[in-house]
Design an enzyme around this catalytic site. Structure first.
Site, PDB file in Angstrom:
ATOM      1  N   CYS A 108       0.815  -1.228   0.000  1.00 36.77           N
ATOM      2  CA  CYS A 108       0.000   0.000   0.000  1.00 36.77           C
ATOM      3  C   CYS A 108       0.845   1.274   0.000  1.00 36.77           C
ATOM      4  CB  CYS A 108      -0.932   0.015   1.207  1.00 36.77           C
ATOM      5  SG  CYS A 108      -2.089  -1.348   1.193  1.00 36.77           S
ATOM      6  N   HIS A 243      -3.481   7.369   2.601  1.00 35.97           N
ATOM      7  CA  HIS A 243      -3.837   6.045   2.094  1.00 35.97           C
ATOM      8  C   HIS A 243      -5.239   5.714   2.601  1.00 35.97           C
ATOM      9  CE1 HIS A 243      -3.924   1.919   1.075  1.00 35.97           C
ATOM     10  NE2 HIS A 243      -3.726   1.470   2.289  1.00 35.97           N
ATOM     11  N   ASN A 273     -10.094  -0.094  -0.084  1.00 30.50           N
ATOM     12  CA  ASN A 273      -8.624   0.003  -0.076  1.00 30.50           C
ATOM     13  C   ASN A 273      -8.086  -0.541  -1.397  1.00 30.50           C
ATOM     14  OD1 ASN A 273      -5.897  -0.269   0.337  1.00 30.50           O
ATOM     15  ND2 ASN A 273      -6.082  -1.179   2.387  1.00 30.50           N
TER      16      ASN A 273
END
Ligand code: UT7
Length: 316
Positions: A108, A243, A273
């Site tokens: 990520c 994020h 996500n």
């Protein structure tokens, strides 16, 4: 950063639809994560396909021809193949025949790691025009029997074009990046096997509670590092583009930074996500709808499998 582009798969899957697949509910997902829906890719919507679409839009927005691109850095944990790199498929698809391309694996945090590498190569004088892309198809690595993880992720891609410019320190551009990893925490969030260990499941495994516990602390420290390195305070920040994993984590970091929610970009409700694609997708959204304006100071932060984490400060 002269252009931003994106691609989202056509298919949108609501929380209610996820509840038909696993024992969960819209209420639980919304309350614990802020997620309302995610996009899931069709078979042809691979990381290369989506990355190429995002790259084309970034180049069009910047008004730059693909043949002027010197390098393509593609951050992904879900490449089309182990090799060649997904970046070279993007290169061929967009006609960036004079560039070189490679993939970057930092889960990520991949987009921030990619920005950092691109920035260093530009400052070294090695390249002038670099595409940094995050492109992910997590729906391919989700364990749809694990309700604790499969409701959290989605697919998508976004790209930015970085161009070398001779600018004053206060002018537009990337002002700093700070990168970290701690392999002792690898067991907290990983893909079980895959190409090198084909006997394993190849599916995502996460200890969500532990990742959550580390996230707010490590992200706050990465954000403070960026402020200290640039000799600025939270008051100087126009936008936080975090994020997009969990609204509670985003809110927690925003609070620690002392930023009101109106200055934090949130897309986790719509995209869930999307790992390396999540920050550039959020950036795309806020630049396109006119929230983030030229000249503003934007702070990015991410944390993911590795653990990896980091921050980047840029002026648009
Ligand atoms: O991008 C990489 C970084 N990743 C992250 O940042 C993720 C970080 N972690 C999180 O976002 C959160 O930890 C989760 C959203 C994954 C979980 O939230 P939580 O508040 O930590 O819940 P929990 O794991 O402690 O689970 C609470 C309860 C459990 O039931 P019991 O044991 O209390 O009876 C779970 O079994 O919720 C249950 N549960 C669910 N219930 C309905 C777990 N997943 C689900 C679900 N639907 N999908």
């Amino acid at each position: 950063m002269t252009g931003v582009g994106h691609y989202l798969p056509e298919k949108i899957v609501s929380n209610a639809e996820m509840a038909e697949r696993v024992e969960t509910s819209d209420d639980w997902i919304t309350e614990r994560t802020g997620i309302k829906q995610r996009h899931f890719a069709a078979p042809h919507e691979t990381a290369a396909f989506m990355g190429a679409a995002a790259a084309r839009e970034a180049l069009a927005k910047a008004g730059v021809d693909a043949l002027a691109v010197d390098a393509i850095i593609l951050a992904t944990s879900t490449p089309d193949q182990a090799f060649p790199a997904t970046a070279v498929h993007v290169q061929a698809a967009i006609g960036a025949h004079k560039a070189f391309g490679f993939d970057l694996a930092a889960a990520c945090s991949g987009f921030i790691f990619g920005l950092s590498v691109a920035d260093a190569m530009i400052r070294a004088g090695q390249v002038s025009n670099v595409l940094v892309i995050g492109s992910e198809v997590y729906s391919r690595i989700l364990n749809f029997e694990d309700r604790g993880t499969c409701v959290l992720f989605g697919d998508g891609a976004a790209a930015v074009l970085l161009q070398a410019r001779d600018v004053a320190h206060s002018g537009p551009g990337l002002l700093s990046t700070h990168l970290h990893s701690d392999g002792r925490l690898a067991e907290m969030l990983y893909v079980d096997g895959a190409v090198g260990q084909p006997e394993k499941s190849g599916k995502l495994v996460m200890n969500g509670r532990e990742v959550f516990r580390h996230a707010v602390t490590l992200l706050a420290s990465a954000v403070n590092e960026a402020l200290a390195a640039n000799n600025i305070t939270n008051k100087d920040i126009d936008w936080l583009v975090p994020h997009q994993a969990n609204l509670r984590i985003i809110d927690g970091v925003g609070k620690k930074l002392g930023l009101p929610p109106e200055r934090v970009v949130v897309t986790v409700d719509k995209h869930a996500n999307t790992s390396a694609a999540s920050i550039p997708l959020a950036l795309y959204q806020a630049v396109s709808d006119g929230r983030i304006l030229p000249g503003q100071l934007v702070l990015l932060e991410a944390l993911g499998g590795g653990l990896t984490w980091g921050s980047a400060l840029l002026r648009l």
